[in-house]
Scaffold this active site. Structure first.
Site, PDB file in Angstrom:
ATOM      1  N   HIS A  67      36.543  47.299  34.396  1.00 23.47           N
ATOM      2  CA  HIS A  67      35.931  46.019  34.030  1.00 23.47           C
ATOM      3  C   HIS A  67      34.419  46.179  34.148  1.00 23.47           C
ATOM      4  O   HIS A  67      33.881  46.383  35.233  1.00 23.47           O
ATOM      5  CB  HIS A  67      36.437  44.891  34.933  1.00 23.47           C
ATOM      6  CG  HIS A  67      37.869  44.549  34.668  1.00 23.47           C
ATOM      7  ND1 HIS A  67      38.751  44.185  35.646  1.00 23.47           N
ATOM      8  CD2 HIS A  67      38.560  44.523  33.498  1.00 23.47           C
ATOM      9  CE1 HIS A  67      39.937  43.951  35.092  1.00 23.47           C
ATOM     10  NE2 HIS A  67      39.849  44.147  33.798  1.00 23.47           N
ATOM     11  N   ALA A  68      33.759  46.086  32.999  1.00 23.55           N
ATOM     12  CA  ALA A  68      32.360  46.503  32.890  1.00 23.55           C
ATOM     13  C   ALA A  68      31.437  45.848  33.915  1.00 23.55           C
ATOM     14  O   ALA A  68      30.567  46.497  34.480  1.00 23.55           O
ATOM     15  CB  ALA A  68      31.871  46.205  31.480  1.00 23.55           C
ATOM     16  N   ARG A  69      31.617  44.560  34.151  1.00 24.42           N
ATOM     17  CA  ARG A  69      30.633  43.831  34.957  1.00 24.42           C
ATOM     18  C   ARG A  69      30.726  44.100  36.449  1.00 24.42           C
ATOM     19  O   ARG A  69      29.878  43.642  37.205  1.00 24.42           O
ATOM     20  CB  ARG A  69      30.779  42.340  34.694  1.00 24.42           C
ATOM     21  CG  ARG A  69      32.112  41.736  35.142  1.00 24.42           C
ATOM     22  CD  ARG A  69      32.223  40.322  34.621  1.00 24.42           C
ATOM     23  NE  ARG A  69      33.468  39.667  34.990  1.00 24.42           N
ATOM     24  CZ  ARG A  69      33.769  38.423  34.617  1.00 24.42           C
ATOM     25  NH1 ARG A  69      32.945  37.730  33.868  1.00 24.42           N
ATOM     26  NH2 ARG A  69      34.914  37.880  34.984  1.00 24.42           N
ATOM     27  N   GLU A  70      31.716  44.849  36.879  1.00 22.36           N
ATOM     28  CA  GLU A  70      31.889  45.108  38.311  1.00 22.36           C
ATOM     29  C   GLU A  70      31.016  46.298  38.728  1.00 22.36           C
ATOM     30  O   GLU A  70      31.503  47.353  39.117  1.00 22.36           O
ATOM     31  CB  GLU A  70      33.383  45.324  38.605  1.00 22.36           C
ATOM     32  CG  GLU A  70      34.198  44.073  38.264  1.00 22.36           C
ATOM     33  CD  GLU A  70      35.715  44.266  38.277  1.00 22.36           C
ATOM     34  OE1 GLU A  70      36.184  45.342  38.658  1.00 22.36           O
ATOM     35  OE2 GLU A  70      36.422  43.315  37.894  1.00 22.36           O
ATOM     36  N   ARG A  76      33.278  41.929  30.458  1.00 15.16           N
ATOM     37  CA  ARG A  76      34.355  42.532  31.251  1.00 15.16           C
ATOM     38  C   ARG A  76      35.171  43.525  30.430  1.00 15.16           C
ATOM     39  O   ARG A  76      35.691  44.509  30.960  1.00 15.16           O
ATOM     40  CB  ARG A  76      35.234  41.373  31.737  1.00 15.16           C
ATOM     41  CG  ARG A  76      36.629  41.694  32.205  1.00 15.16           C
ATOM     42  CD  ARG A  76      37.373  40.371  32.468  1.00 15.16           C
ATOM     43  NE  ARG A  76      38.790  40.551  32.662  1.00 15.16           N
ATOM     44  CZ  ARG A  76      39.378  40.576  33.857  1.00 15.16           C
ATOM     45  NH1 ARG A  76      38.675  40.457  34.956  1.00 15.16           N
ATOM     46  NH2 ARG A  76      40.684  40.708  33.967  1.00 15.16           N
ATOM     47  N   ASN A 125      42.558  46.412  31.535  1.00 15.26           N
ATOM     48  CA  ASN A 125      43.561  46.429  32.602  1.00 15.26           C
ATOM     49  C   ASN A 125      44.725  45.481  32.304  1.00 15.26           C
ATOM     50  O   ASN A 125      45.482  45.110  33.195  1.00 15.26           O
ATOM     51  CB  ASN A 125      42.933  46.101  33.963  1.00 15.26           C
ATOM     52  CG  ASN A 125      43.737  46.721  35.089  1.00 15.26           C
ATOM     53  OD1 ASN A 125      44.304  47.817  34.935  1.00 15.26           O
ATOM     54  ND2 ASN A 125      43.835  46.024  36.214  1.00 15.26           N
ATOM     55  N   ARG A 126      44.867  45.126  31.036  1.00 14.06           N
ATOM     56  CA  ARG A 126      46.066  44.428  30.555  1.00 14.06           C
ATOM     57  C   ARG A 126      46.683  45.221  29.409  1.00 14.06           C
ATOM     58  O   ARG A 126      47.563  44.729  28.719  1.00 14.06           O
ATOM     59  CB  ARG A 126      45.712  43.015  30.054  1.00 14.06           C
ATOM     60  CG  ARG A 126      45.087  42.098  31.070  1.00 14.06           C
ATOM     61  CD  ARG A 126      46.097  41.660  32.130  1.00 14.06           C
ATOM     62  NE  ARG A 126      45.526  40.680  33.057  1.00 14.06           N
ATOM     63  CZ  ARG A 126      44.727  40.975  34.084  1.00 14.06           C
ATOM     64  NH1 ARG A 126      44.426  42.235  34.344  1.00 14.06           N
ATOM     65  NH2 ARG A 126      44.265  40.025  34.867  1.00 14.06           N
ATOM     66  N   HIS A 152      38.075  48.299  41.684  1.00 17.33           N
ATOM     67  CA  HIS A 152      37.564  47.056  41.098  1.00 17.33           C
ATOM     68  C   HIS A 152      36.694  46.350  42.147  1.00 17.33           C
ATOM     69  O   HIS A 152      36.574  46.790  43.271  1.00 17.33           O
ATOM     70  CB  HIS A 152      38.727  46.112  40.754  1.00 17.33           C
ATOM     71  CG  HIS A 152      39.634  46.612  39.686  1.00 17.33           C
ATOM     72  ND1 HIS A 152      39.757  46.005  38.471  1.00 17.33           N
ATOM     73  CD2 HIS A 152      40.477  47.676  39.645  1.00 17.33           C
ATOM     74  CE1 HIS A 152      40.624  46.654  37.725  1.00 17.33           C
ATOM     75  NE2 HIS A 152      41.081  47.675  38.409  1.00 17.33           N
ATOM     76  N   SER A 153      36.142  45.194  41.776  1.00 20.56           N
ATOM     77  CA  SER A 153      35.517  44.317  42.767  1.00 20.56           C
ATOM     78  C   SER A 153      35.816  42.882  42.330  1.00 20.56           C
ATOM     79  O   SER A 153      36.141  42.663  41.161  1.00 20.56           O
ATOM     80  CB  SER A 153      34.002  44.563  42.844  1.00 20.56           C
ATOM     81  OG  SER A 153      33.360  44.112  41.666  1.00 20.56           O
ATOM     82  N   TYR A 154      35.757  41.875  43.190  1.00 19.44           N
ATOM     83  CA  TYR A 154      35.091  41.772  44.426  1.00 19.44           C
ATOM     84  C   TYR A 154      35.876  40.957  45.450  1.00 19.44           C
ATOM     85  O   TYR A 154      35.279  40.260  46.262  1.00 19.44           O
ATOM     86  CB  TYR A 154      33.703  41.123  44.224  1.00 19.44           C
ATOM     87  CG  TYR A 154      33.748  39.666  43.741  1.00 19.44           C
ATOM     88  CD1 TYR A 154      33.637  38.602  44.645  1.00 19.44           C
ATOM     89  CD2 TYR A 154      33.937  39.378  42.407  1.00 19.44           C
ATOM     90  CE1 TYR A 154      33.689  37.284  44.208  1.00 19.44           C
ATOM     91  CE2 TYR A 154      33.991  38.061  41.978  1.00 19.44           C
ATOM     92  CZ  TYR A 154      33.870  37.024  42.883  1.00 19.44           C
ATOM     93  OH  TYR A 154      33.940  35.724  42.439  1.00 19.44           O
ATOM     94  N   TYR A 165      48.171  37.318  41.438  1.00 18.90           N
ATOM     95  CA  TYR A 165      49.042  36.534  40.566  1.00 18.90           C
ATOM     96  C   TYR A 165      49.727  37.512  39.622  1.00 18.90           C
ATOM     97  O   TYR A 165      49.325  38.673  39.531  1.00 18.90           O
ATOM     98  CB  TYR A 165      48.256  35.477  39.776  1.00 18.90           C
ATOM     99  CG  TYR A 165      47.190  36.016  38.846  1.00 18.90           C
ATOM    100  CD1 TYR A 165      47.249  35.801  37.480  1.00 18.90           C
ATOM    101  CD2 TYR A 165      46.123  36.769  39.331  1.00 18.90           C
ATOM    102  CE1 TYR A 165      46.276  36.296  36.631  1.00 18.90           C
ATOM    103  CE2 TYR A 165      45.146  37.263  38.487  1.00 18.90           C
ATOM    104  CZ  TYR A 165      45.223  37.025  37.141  1.00 18.90           C
ATOM    105  OH  TYR A 165      44.265  37.532  36.309  1.00 18.90           O
ATOM    106  N   GLU A 183      39.917  46.325  45.526  1.00 19.06           N
ATOM    107  CA  GLU A 183      38.976  45.266  45.115  1.00 19.06           C
ATOM    108  C   GLU A 183      37.891  45.270  46.172  1.00 19.06           C
ATOM    109  O   GLU A 183      38.103  44.793  47.288  1.00 19.06           O
ATOM    110  CB  GLU A 183      39.671  43.903  45.076  1.00 19.06           C
ATOM    111  CG  GLU A 183      40.626  43.715  43.926  1.00 19.06           C
ATOM    112  CD  GLU A 183      39.914  43.200  42.671  1.00 19.06           C
ATOM    113  OE1 GLU A 183      38.711  42.893  42.727  1.00 19.06           O
ATOM    114  OE2 GLU A 183      40.595  43.087  41.639  1.00 19.06           O
TER     115      GLU A 183
END
Lengths: 309, 93
Positions: free
Chosen positions: A69-72, A127, A144-145, A196-198, A248, A270
């Protein structure tokens, strides 16, 4: 003075070019241990580089990736620090030395290079990948889906404009297919850790279904040991559990795919949150995040090393 | 380049699974253009949502009228992004 991986500022966020230059520097500076391999090309034509840490042939492997996910951004930064740590500790730290004397480690610092560049140049909150969705004005798929694990099930969107858009089919994204092809071709990957984060979780399968994996007890024990070690440095609190019960239900995730493929030690990290910045974690937090994560990662890889299957 | 002037990130503390369900329903309202940074799933864990400036009032009214406990995690997202950019430029230099 010639640039090298030892003088690089790991406590800062950098452009993709700078990250890639540093990946090359690590491979050059530790050439007897580390090689840079291109495992694919992104949708927009950027190379996807993995760092291979190896001291022999035909070894079982451990996979670590970051930044799907790019923004992490803290995850790519953490992965780069980890790459240098692994390389520089070999021959000095008994645990790292013993690990790399028995296993290869594959480290993918930037899993989604197009998204990373886009998050630097056009949309800091990006993302997804940057592929064109036929018939839609919206770009990109949540990588990631997009794995072949319960693909299309609950917890992923069929709307190309959604941040959790699953894509038209499993592995439609070249960035996902490159990793999946690599894992399948290797055939002896024994651990798969995605960073991943966060939210401060250490997650185990499953996400696409709400049943526990066959190795639930062992994975939970490893996870608890890892987060306990991680917490020992700065007291950062982690939750350990399955994706479905902890976050979830979400389908098409990487660690579900690897677990179903037979990679027992499949985890998703995370990383830390200061409770104030989310994806915009200040640079002062990069090194503490990387240092504490390293302690957790080390526990996991030591368990993999000591429990062959 | 996309900017986020006035966008806020709200941290919401759900008190029950009913409230979690209400927040999940909020997620389906595409016109609000909400970006869930931390998803609603468990009352023990706060939910973080980036809310575009133009929808802040609607979302806050919704939260307040439904008695949600929330705080502003990031007051102005663009300000934090600008600081991050400045820091990157300084490091690059």
């Amino acid at each position: 003075k010639e640039r090298n991986s030892g003088t690089f500022n790991y406590g800062a966020y950098h452009s993709l070019d700078t990250l890639y230059n540093t990946i090359s520097s690590i491979a050059q500076d530790y050439s007897s241990l580390v090689t840079r391999q291109q495992i694919g090309t992104s949708y927009e034509g950027r190379p996807i580089y993995v760092l291979k840490f190896s001291t022999g042939t035909n070894r079982p492997g451990i996979w670590v990736d970051a930044g799907i996910h790019a923004r992490e951004w803290v995850t790519q930064a953490t992965a780069l620090w980890t790459a240098h740590k692994l390389a520089s500790d070999y021959g000095k730290d008994a645990s790292v030395t013993s690990l790399l004397n028995s296993h290869d480690v594959f480290l993918l610092v930037v899993t989604n290079p197009d998204g990373y560049v886009y998050s630097h140049s056009a949309d800091r909150m990006w993302r997804k990948t940057r592929s064109v969705n036929s018939g839609s004005r919206c770009y990109g798929v949540d990588p990631n889906r997009n794995w072949d694990a319960g693909f299309g099930g609950p917890g992923a969107s069929s709307d190309p404009c959604s941040d959790t858009y699953r894509g038209p089919r499993a592995e439609s994204e070249v960035e996902v297919k490159a990793v999946a092809d690599f894992i399948r071709a290797h055939g002896r990957i024994k651990g798969f850790i995605s960073i991943h984060s966060y939210s401060q979780y250490l997650l185990i399968p499953y996400g696409y279904k709400c049943t526990n994996p066959a190795d639930y007890t062992e994975l939970m024990n490893v996870g608890r040991a890892a987060t306990s070690s991680l917490s020992s440095l700065y007291g950062t609190k982690y939750t350990v559990g399955t994706i479905c019960t902890t976050i979830y239900q979400s389908s098409g995730g990487s660690i579900d795919w690897t677990y179903d493929l037979g990679i027992k030690y499949s985890f998703a990290f995370e990383l830390r949150d200061t409770g104030r910045y989310g994806f915009l974690l200040p640079t002062t937090q990069i090194l503490p995040t990387a240092q504490e994560t390293w302690l957790g990662l080390k526990k996991i890889v030591e368990h993999i090393r000591d429990n062959p299957y | 380049e996309r900017t986020f002037i006035g966008d806020q990130v709200l941290r919401i503390k759900a008190k029950s699974y009913d409230e979690i369900n209400q927040l999940q329903a909020l997620e389906t309202l595409a016109h609000l253009q909400l970006d869930f940074w931390a998803e609603p799933h468990n009352p023990d864990i706060p939910v973080d949502i980036r809310v575009p400036f133009e929808n802040l009032q609607s979302v806050k009214v919704y939260l307040e009228s439904n008695n949600f406990e929330y705080s502003i995690m990031i007051e102005d997202l663009q300000k934090v992004i600008d600081e991050e950019k400045q820091e990157m430029e300084m490091n690059a230099r």
